[in-house]
Design a protein around this motif. Structure first.
Motif, PDB file in Angstrom:
ATOM      1  N   HIS A   1       0.801  -1.228   0.000  1.00 39.35           N
ATOM      2  CA  HIS A   1       0.000   0.000   0.000  1.00 39.35           C
ATOM      3  C   HIS A   1       0.837   1.283   0.000  1.00 39.35           C
ATOM      4  O   HIS A   1       0.474   2.251  -0.678  1.00 39.35           O
ATOM      5  N   PRO A   2       1.950   1.351   0.740  1.00 41.07           N
ATOM      6  CA  PRO A   2       2.724   2.603   0.713  1.00 41.07           C
ATOM      7  C   PRO A   2       3.195   2.984  -0.690  1.00 41.07           C
ATOM      8  O   PRO A   2       3.261   4.168  -1.024  1.00 41.07           O
ATOM      9  N   LEU A   3       3.527   1.977  -1.508  1.00 43.56           N
ATOM     10  CA  LEU A   3       3.895   2.240  -2.894  1.00 43.56           C
ATOM     11  C   LEU A   3       2.647   2.467  -3.747  1.00 43.56           C
ATOM     12  O   LEU A   3       2.600   3.377  -4.586  1.00 43.56           O
ATOM     13  N   ARG A   4       1.629   1.676  -3.515  1.00 43.49           N
ATOM     14  CA  ARG A   4       0.427   1.698  -4.337  1.00 43.49           C
ATOM     15  C   ARG A   4      -0.258   3.061  -4.317  1.00 43.49           C
ATOM     16  O   ARG A   4      -0.759   3.515  -5.351  1.00 43.49           O
ATOM     17  N   VAL A   5      -0.293   3.715  -3.171  1.00 49.12           N
ATOM     18  CA  VAL A   5      -0.998   5.005  -3.102  1.00 49.12           C
ATOM     19  C   VAL A   5      -0.244   6.117  -3.812  1.00 49.12           C
ATOM     20  O   VAL A   5      -0.782   7.211  -3.991  1.00 49.12           O
ATOM     21  N   THR A   6       0.986   5.855  -4.247  1.00 56.43           N
ATOM     22  CA  THR A   6       1.731   6.860  -5.000  1.00 56.43           C
ATOM     23  C   THR A   6       1.524   6.712  -6.508  1.00 56.43           C
ATOM     24  O   THR A   6       2.006   7.547  -7.278  1.00 56.43           O
ATOM     25  N   LEU A   7       0.823   5.659  -6.927  1.00 53.89           N
ATOM     26  CA  LEU A   7       0.689   5.351  -8.348  1.00 53.89           C
ATOM     27  C   LEU A   7      -0.723   5.641  -8.837  1.00 53.89           C
ATOM     28  O   LEU A   7      -1.695   5.149  -8.262  1.00 53.89           O
ATOM     29  N   PRO A   8      -0.875   6.427  -9.900  1.00 54.02           N
ATOM     30  CA  PRO A   8      -2.217   6.672 -10.443  1.00 54.02           C
ATOM     31  C   PRO A   8      -2.815   5.379 -10.988  1.00 54.02           C
ATOM     32  O   PRO A   8      -2.099   4.508 -11.497  1.00 54.02           O
ATOM     33  N   CYS A   9      -4.113   5.244 -10.850  1.00 55.34           N
ATOM     34  CA  CYS A   9      -4.794   4.062 -11.358  1.00 55.34           C
ATOM     35  C   CYS A   9      -6.272   4.387 -11.486  1.00 55.34           C
ATOM     36  O   CYS A   9      -6.706   5.507 -11.197  1.00 55.34           O
TER      37      CYS A   9
ATOM     38  N   GLY B   1     -10.447   2.672 -10.813  1.00 54.10           N
ATOM     39  CA  GLY B   1     -11.141   1.694  -9.999  1.00 54.10           C
ATOM     40  C   GLY B   1     -10.993   1.941  -8.510  1.00 54.10           C
ATOM     41  O   GLY B   1     -10.755   3.072  -8.063  1.00 54.10           O
ATOM     42  N   SER B   2     -11.118   0.876  -7.730  1.00 53.82           N
ATOM     43  CA  SER B   2     -11.108   0.994  -6.276  1.00 53.82           C
ATOM     44  C   SER B   2      -9.780   1.537  -5.758  1.00 53.82           C
ATOM     45  O   SER B   2      -9.737   2.249  -4.750  1.00 53.82           O
ATOM     46  N   GLY B   3      -8.691   1.212  -6.439  1.00 57.99           N
ATOM     47  CA  GLY B   3      -7.387   1.718  -6.018  1.00 57.99           C
ATOM     48  C   GLY B   3      -7.323   3.234  -6.080  1.00 57.99           C
ATOM     49  O   GLY B   3      -6.673   3.872  -5.236  1.00 57.99           O
ATOM     50  N   ALA B   4      -8.003   3.823  -7.064  1.00 61.59           N
ATOM     51  CA  ALA B   4      -8.028   5.280  -7.169  1.00 61.59           C
ATOM     52  C   ALA B   4      -8.770   5.897  -5.994  1.00 61.59           C
ATOM     53  O   ALA B   4      -8.394   6.969  -5.499  1.00 61.59           O
ATOM     54  N   ALA B   5      -9.813   5.222  -5.511  1.00 66.27           N
ATOM     55  CA  ALA B   5     -10.559   5.728  -4.357  1.00 66.27           C
ATOM     56  C   ALA B   5      -9.682   5.739  -3.111  1.00 66.27           C
ATOM     57  O   ALA B   5      -9.714   6.689  -2.320  1.00 66.27           O
ATOM     58  N   VAL B   6      -8.888   4.680  -2.924  1.00 65.92           N
ATOM     59  CA  VAL B   6      -7.976   4.631  -1.776  1.00 65.92           C
ATOM     60  C   VAL B   6      -6.907   5.711  -1.912  1.00 65.92           C
ATOM     61  O   VAL B   6      -6.572   6.404  -0.937  1.00 65.92           O
ATOM     62  N   ARG B   7      -6.395   5.878  -3.118  1.00 66.10           N
ATOM     63  CA  ARG B   7      -5.364   6.898  -3.340  1.00 66.10           C
ATOM     64  C   ARG B   7      -5.909   8.289  -3.053  1.00 66.10           C
ATOM     65  O   ARG B   7      -5.243   9.118  -2.418  1.00 66.10           O
TER      66      ARG B   7
ATOM     67  N   ARG C   1      -8.357   9.075  -1.038  1.00 70.18           N
ATOM     68  CA  ARG C   1      -8.540   9.223   0.403  1.00 70.18           C
ATOM     69  C   ARG C   1      -7.188   9.458   1.090  1.00 70.18           C
ATOM     70  O   ARG C   1      -7.087  10.262   2.025  1.00 70.18           O
ATOM     71  N   TYR C   2      -6.168   8.758   0.623  1.00 70.78           N
ATOM     72  CA  TYR C   2      -4.826   8.934   1.195  1.00 70.78           C
ATOM     73  C   TYR C   2      -4.342  10.371   1.019  1.00 70.78           C
ATOM     74  O   TYR C   2      -3.688  10.927   1.917  1.00 70.78           O
ATOM     75  N   MET C   3      -4.657  10.982  -0.107  1.00 67.43           N
ATOM     76  CA  MET C   3      -4.195  12.342  -0.376  1.00 67.43           C
ATOM     77  C   MET C   3      -4.733  13.339   0.655  1.00 67.43           C
ATOM     78  O   MET C   3      -4.080  14.329   0.985  1.00 67.43           O
ATOM     79  N   THR C   4      -5.919  13.081   1.170  1.00 66.11           N
ATOM     80  CA  THR C   4      -6.500  13.978   2.166  1.00 66.11           C
ATOM     81  C   THR C   4      -6.360  13.448   3.586  1.00 66.11           C
ATOM     82  O   THR C   4      -6.499  14.213   4.546  1.00 66.11           O
ATOM     83  N   ASN C   5      -6.076  12.155   3.719  1.00 67.96           N
ATOM     84  CA  ASN C   5      -5.969  11.540   5.038  1.00 67.96           C
ATOM     85  C   ASN C   5      -4.882  10.473   5.018  1.00 67.96           C
ATOM     86  O   ASN C   5      -5.157   9.270   5.002  1.00 67.96           O
ATOM     87  N   PRO C   6      -3.610  10.894   5.036  1.00 68.38           N
ATOM     88  CA  PRO C   6      -2.512   9.925   4.938  1.00 68.38           C
ATOM     89  C   PRO C   6      -2.454   8.945   6.103  1.00 68.38           C
ATOM     90  O   PRO C   6      -1.784   7.909   6.003  1.00 68.38           O
ATOM     91  N   GLU C   7      -3.170   9.223   7.191  1.00 67.67           N
ATOM     92  CA  GLU C   7      -3.149   8.324   8.343  1.00 67.67           C
ATOM     93  C   GLU C   7      -3.756   6.963   8.026  1.00 67.67           C
ATOM     94  O   GLU C   7      -3.545   5.999   8.782  1.00 67.67           O
TER      95      GLU C   7
END
Length: 323
Positions: free
Chosen positions: A219-227, A229-235, A237-243
């Protein structure tokens, strides 16, 4: 294998992310898992095994050309939920093994038309909230909302419940068809591949597994990669709430793969706009037991000219591995 980066695609980013096979094979799991990662999963597994699953089988809905009797099945899972799916059993009663078959993040509307191995009985559970058979109050059914459900805490995140659904499905299958205990395997794709990687290390009932396009790796790598689907939703959310990475660390398929010691065949993609390949390969690379790699050129992009051929090759490789 074709160079997938040369094929036209509609995405604003490169779905290979600049990785070739050699660099993908060098992707590691996150540097450190939570200190109580094993304890968290062992406790969740123990609670799931205490569930009285009470499986119920309905009337036959299909008889396949290869002699499988397919019926709807329901069972209880962790948290007091009742899930549904299908049970497929050979009509001649010749069962020597069992399969728990996962699904992608779009859910499942019907079981697969055939099983990857002969003389097997299989359960096709629909994970909580995903698809009409297992729609539940309070759990969003769309992948981009489901993937965020309960993400504020490790104790409420929906993926823990989805892993428990795998364990409870296995219990239901073993109760309904006891012969499946001779050899129980898991097959999962995309969402089902990632959830399988999370669930399997803690359950000694499973003998081997096939995971294709496994999600939720590193996940730490995954949230840095554009995509997409569901991965984009997590990314997002991470951008506004990295916790949320603190919670996702408990649900990282690559962290779990460090503890997975049964034989596993993994089919990750070199090009995938939905599940970035570095995350898929992180799962394979972290596996602690015997493993086999069957890379495919493209995942989650059926317009690729080799997609159909590679899918047939993958099915054959899966059958060989599980046999």
């Amino acid at each position: 294998m074709n160079d997938s980066s040369t094929w036209p695609h509609p995405f604003s980013f490169d779905p290979t992310y600049g990785y070739d096979l050699d660099s993908l094979l060098a992707v590691e799991p996150p540097a450190q898992a939570p200190h109580d990662f094993v304890e968290f999963w062992a406790d969740l597994h123990e609670r799931a095994l205490e569930v009285d699953v009470r499986p119920q089988v309905g009337k036959r809905v299909h008889l396949t050309d290869n002699g499988l009797d397919v019926r709807p099945v329901s069972f209880n899972s962790l948290g007091g939920v009742r899930l549904h799916g299908w049970l497929a059993v050979p009509t001649d009663g010749g069962v020597e093994r069992g399969l728990v078959v996962g699904h992608g993040y779009s859910g499942r509307k019907q079981p697969d038309p055939q099983l990857p191995v002969p003389r097997a009985a299989a359960i096709f559970p629909v994970a909580r909230g995903l698809g009409v058979p297992s729609v539940l109050p309070g759990i969003p059914s769309s992948p981009d909302r489901h993937v965020l459900h309960g993400i504020e805490s490790r104790d409420t995140y929906v993926h823990g419940g989805c892993a428990a659904d795998v364990w409870c499905a296995a219990t239901a299958l073993l109760e309904l068809v006891p012969q499946t205990g001779e050899r129980l395997d898991y097959v999962g794709n995309s969402f089902g591949g990632g959830i399988g990687a999370l669930a399997l290390p803690w359950d000694a009932r499973f003998h081997s597994a096939h995971l294709s396009l496994p999600s939720f790796g590193n996940h730490p790598l995954r949230v840095t990669l554009p995509c997409v689907g569901s991965g984009a939703a997590v990314r997002d959310r991470y951008m506004t709430n990295p916790e949320i990475l603190e919670v996702l660390a408990y649900f990282d398929a690559a962290n779990a793969a460090r503890h997975l010691r049964i034989p596993v065949q993994v089919a990750p993609a070199l090009f995938d706009p939905t599940v970035p390949p570095p995350g898929q390969f992180a799962v394979f690379n972290a596996l602690a037991g015997p493993k086999e790699l069957h890379p495919v050129t493209v995942g989650h992009f059926h317009e690729h000219p080799s997609a159909e051929r590679e899918h047939e090759e993958l099915l054959r490789a899966r059958t060989r591995f599980l046999t």
